[in-house]
Write an enzyme that holds these catalytic residues in place. Structure first.
Site, PDB file in Angstrom:
ATOM      1  N   HIS A 427       4.300   4.550  -8.433  1.00  0.00           N
ATOM      2  CA  HIS A 427       5.208   3.929  -9.395  1.00  0.00           C
ATOM      3  C   HIS A 427       5.018   2.417  -9.387  1.00  0.00           C
ATOM      4  O   HIS A 427       5.492   1.719  -8.501  1.00  0.00           O
ATOM      5  CB  HIS A 427       6.663   4.306  -9.057  1.00  0.00           C
ATOM      6  CG  HIS A 427       7.645   3.797 -10.053  1.00  0.00           C
ATOM      7  ND1 HIS A 427       8.909   3.395  -9.710  1.00  0.00           N
ATOM      8  CD2 HIS A 427       7.532   3.599 -11.392  1.00  0.00           C
ATOM      9  CE1 HIS A 427       9.534   2.980 -10.801  1.00  0.00           C
ATOM     10  NE2 HIS A 427       8.730   3.098 -11.817  1.00  0.00           N
ATOM     11  N   GLU A 439       5.916   1.589  -5.512  1.00  0.00           N
ATOM     12  CA  GLU A 439       6.675   2.657  -4.850  1.00  0.00           C
ATOM     13  C   GLU A 439       5.745   3.865  -4.764  1.00  0.00           C
ATOM     14  O   GLU A 439       5.238   4.332  -5.799  1.00  0.00           O
ATOM     15  CB  GLU A 439       7.916   3.039  -5.673  1.00  0.00           C
ATOM     16  CG  GLU A 439       9.145   2.207  -5.390  1.00  0.00           C
ATOM     17  CD  GLU A 439      10.390   2.727  -6.125  1.00  0.00           C
ATOM     18  OE1 GLU A 439      11.493   2.452  -5.651  1.00  0.00           O
ATOM     19  OE2 GLU A 439      10.265   3.400  -7.171  1.00  0.00           O
TER      20      GLU A 439
END
Ligand code: NAD
Length: 699
Positions: A427, A439
């Site tokens: 992410h 992430e």
């Protein structure tokens, strides 16, 4: 093996530091340096001294684990005093990076030689402090004022070739020690040049440089305490004799050290390093080679993500279903690189080198040989599943299949393939070629090998990877939703968007929630809310104004109007009375009485529930440690690093204060408060046990 060794050659005592891994100047090495200096000074066969390192770095500086106290004698300034006041000349052979106390050590020597391409710096400002072992007094005596100030205030590493007056010689690595010893022999009977003997005085030119630096700090380091203190310390070097200047440096150092900012920035230093640790994964877990990457979707995110790989020299196959979309995506990437070239950050040749990393395609079969695929298509489960089913068919065994989804269930995506162990969330944050955060979302079945490879990959593309678990919005967006909801509710209760944004800006974020929402596009949140009706349907006040704006086409900056208005080509938000009227009408329909809302309430209501959600995330094991949440917030959302991140901020102001205010709003905001201000069980437990987030270990 001792951490400081010495040998005597050609009547020169060569003292070498060997405190693995980076020659941190811990107590042991300080004691060792003083002992070795005494050996050299007391030996009549020694005419001069060389100080160098046996490791790749000369020294990374202070051992910051010592910042928490203990018996630290001798302190570094005492060691540097012994070196500078040595009656035999001391040459620093700076074989590798010299940072912080490491550079201050070199500055206390009488001569310095280094190797081509080496970098040195005083990064203390990044820890919320200033160089406290004479750096602010010696460096301006050895370099032009502007260069010394720039190095101390920016904390940036500087190439030795940019600061030639600091070094007697810059040579190739293989001859460094030989050259240092020859220099030591050569200067053995000459007068000793000590930095402390250089007389400085303030003049117009220096005054001008100081005020320009202060103006730059005011503009670029809003809210930070340490940079202005660095300037004060350097100013003292020009206004006071050396010994008094050192004293002033010491006072200013202590003033910095005692601030919450210094604690926060030092916490963050460790937080960033801790984020890379994977305690649940066996050390001998293999990683996979990532030599080529496929990117699905050449839109906003796909393009930005791909640029990271091109910058790292990893070839990319870029896939769109329509040739026109592919061409458009690739041309945006080219334009971005060309803009960097216009700013002088890249040469025309480098632009072409980066673009040569890209192969465009509309055929999935062209992904058959890539080591990793990152999907960045529309945020819709059915579309994502289609993509992953196709990837499952075409990609080679062992290829990592990653999704850049912001909110969707990664486990469901993984289950649409026959190889959920190879599926992971990567992410990125927008703009993906700029934001440092990644992430890394671990699905139920993601293999350790894939996680470890992804963490390693983050470093390759110069991101800070943080491992998180699967839940709605993962860590960052799950918490930001709470914050956005509260900002919207405050608008219904009578706060204006600019009032809310001003409070958050003053707190230290780069912009408030309404400016951020307009920039990201209000439609993004709208579609997310549409897909989460189950979660919010019982509360009609939930972002009702934002919903109305989207339905009216006011989707934010890209439409020229959202919560604010924007003049064509401008990003400057202009308050709009119409939005205030919508909020008034909606409030009256919902029976919410509008009132004056204080800055304090705005701050508490935006930040405390976000922290409370962080506590829930921690207790659910979605984040491995509270400091990971801090890293996510600083690198993903611009939370001020001088507050250490939301969880550190909470620890600093006291968890009992957060809990007390959560309960206050729970009790005073009616049904809304009762529902949305429920204190996290973990927060309550920590307060009961008088613990902090930092002391809590996720079970
Ligand atoms: P976007 O609309 O800018 O780009 C999506 C691209 O995917 C388009 O170019 C589209 O043509 C292409 N596409 C759609 N379906 C496809 C398919 N089946 N095969 C190939 N290409 C296809 O969207 P975006 O903002 O780049 O978002 C992409 C993903 O990244 C979403 O999952 C989003 O949630 C996530 N994300 C977005 C942001 C953000 O700030 N925009 C941040 C983090 C994550």
């Amino acid at each position: 093996m001792s951490v400081v060794n010495h040998v005597i050659e050609h009547n020169v005592c060569v003292i070498s530091m060997a405190n693995k891994p980076v020659n941190a100047l811990s107590k042991q090495i300080r004691v060792g340096l003083i002992e070795a200096m005494h050996v050299a000074l007391n030996n009549d066969n020694v005419n001069a001294i060389v100080i160098t390192s046996e490791l790749a770095l000369f020294s990374a500086g202070a051992d910051i684990t010592e910042f928490s106290g203990g018996d630290l004698s001798p302190m570094l300034p005492e060691v540097l005093d012994v070196i500078e006041n040595s009656t035999k000349p001391v040459v620093a052979a700076v074989n590798g990076g010299a940072f912080g106390g490491g550079l201050e050590l070199a500055l206390s020597c009488h001569y310095r030689v280094t190797v081509e391409g080496n970098k040195v710096g005083l990064p203390e400002v990044h820890l919320g402090i200033l160089p406290g072992a004479g750096g602010t007094q010696r460096l301006p005596r050895l370099l032009p004022a502007a260069q010394a100030l720039q190095m101390i205030v920016s904390g940036a590493p500087t190439k030795a070739s940019h600061i030639p007056s600091l070094f007697e010689k810059v040579v190739d690595a293989s001859s460094l020690l030989k050259v240092a010893i020859e220099l030591a022999v050569d200067v053995a009977s000459k007068p000793i040049p000590r930095a402390s003997d250089v007389k400085l005085s303030m003049n117009k030119e220096t005054e001008e440089v100081i005020s320009q630096t202060q103006a730059m700090v005011d503009a670029k380091s809003r809210g930070f305490f340490a940079p202005s203190h660095c300037i004060k310390a350097v100013k003292a070097a020009f206004e006071l004799p050396f010994a008094e200047g050192l004293k002033r440096e010491g006072e200013l150092f202590m003033e910095c050290m005692n601030t919450p900012q210094a604690r926060a920035q030092q916490h963050f230093f460790f937080a960033e390093r801790a984020a890379g640790a994977l305690p649940t994964i066996a050390k001998d877990t293999a990683t996979r080679d990532i030599k080529s990457v496929g990117i699905i979707g050449a839109g906003t995110m796909g393009g930005g993500i791909a640029m990271n790989f091109a910058n790292a020299g990893i070839p990319i196959v870029m896939l769109e279903l329509e040739q026109a979309n592919l061409d458009k995506g690739l041309s945006v990437i080219r334009r971005n690189y060309e803009n960097s070239a216009k700013k002088g950050k890249l040469s025309a040749e480098q632009v072409e080198q980066r673009m040569a990393m890209f192969t465009g395609t509309t055929e999935y079969s062209d992904l058959s040989d890539v080591d990793l695929v990152i999907e960045a298509v529309f945020e819709k489960m059915s579309v994502k599943k289609d993509v992953f089913q196709t990837l499952d068919k075409v990609c080679k065994p062992g290829a990592i299949l990653a999704s850049n989804t912001s909110t969707l269930d990664l486990n469901e995506i993984a289950q649409s393939t026959s190889r959920p162990q190879d599926v992971i969330g990567l992410h990125f944050f927008s703009p993906a070629n700029v934001m440092k955060l990644l992430e890394i979302v671990k699905g139920e079945e993601t293999s350790d090998e894939v996680i470890k490879t992804s963490m390693k990959l983050a470093k390759t593309i110069k991101k800070v990877g943080v491992l998180v678990g699967v839940c709605f919005g993962f860590v960052g967006n799950r918490m930001i939703e709470v914050y956005g909801r509260e900002a919207n509710r405050l608008m219904l209760e009578g706060a204006t968007p600019e009032q809310v944004d001003a409070v958050i800006y003053k707190f230290g974020l780069p912009m408030g929630p309404f400016t951020m929402g307009d920039m990201a596009g209000l439609d993004i949140g709208y579609f997310v809310r549409q897909s989460r009706q189950e979660f919010i349907k019982h509360d009609p006040s939930y972002c009702t104004v934002a919903d109305e704006l989207v339905v009216a086409g006011r989707v934010g900056l890209k439409a020229g109007k959202g919560v604010y208005l924007y003049e064509s080509g401008s990003r400057k938000p202009i308050p709009d009375a119409e939005v205030i009227d919508i909020a008034k009408r909606r409030a009256s329909e919902l029976g919410i009485e509008q009132r004056e809302i204080s800055e304090q309430e705005i701050l508490e209501r935006c930040i405390y529930p976000l922290i409370n959600e962080g506590a829930n995330i921690l207790s659910e094991g979605i984040a491995q440690r509270s400091s990971d949440i801090d890293v996510i917030y600083v690198y993903g959302y611009g939370f001020p690093v001088y507050r250490g991140g939301p969880m550190k901020y909470a620890d600093e102001i006291g968890l009992s204060q957060i809990l007390e205010r959560m309960k206050h709003y729970q009790a005073t905001l009616g049904e809304y408060g009762e529902h949305w201000f429920t204190p996290s069980p973990l927060l309550q437990e920590l307060v009961k046990n008088e613990q902090t987030f930092a002391s809590y270990q996720a079970k």
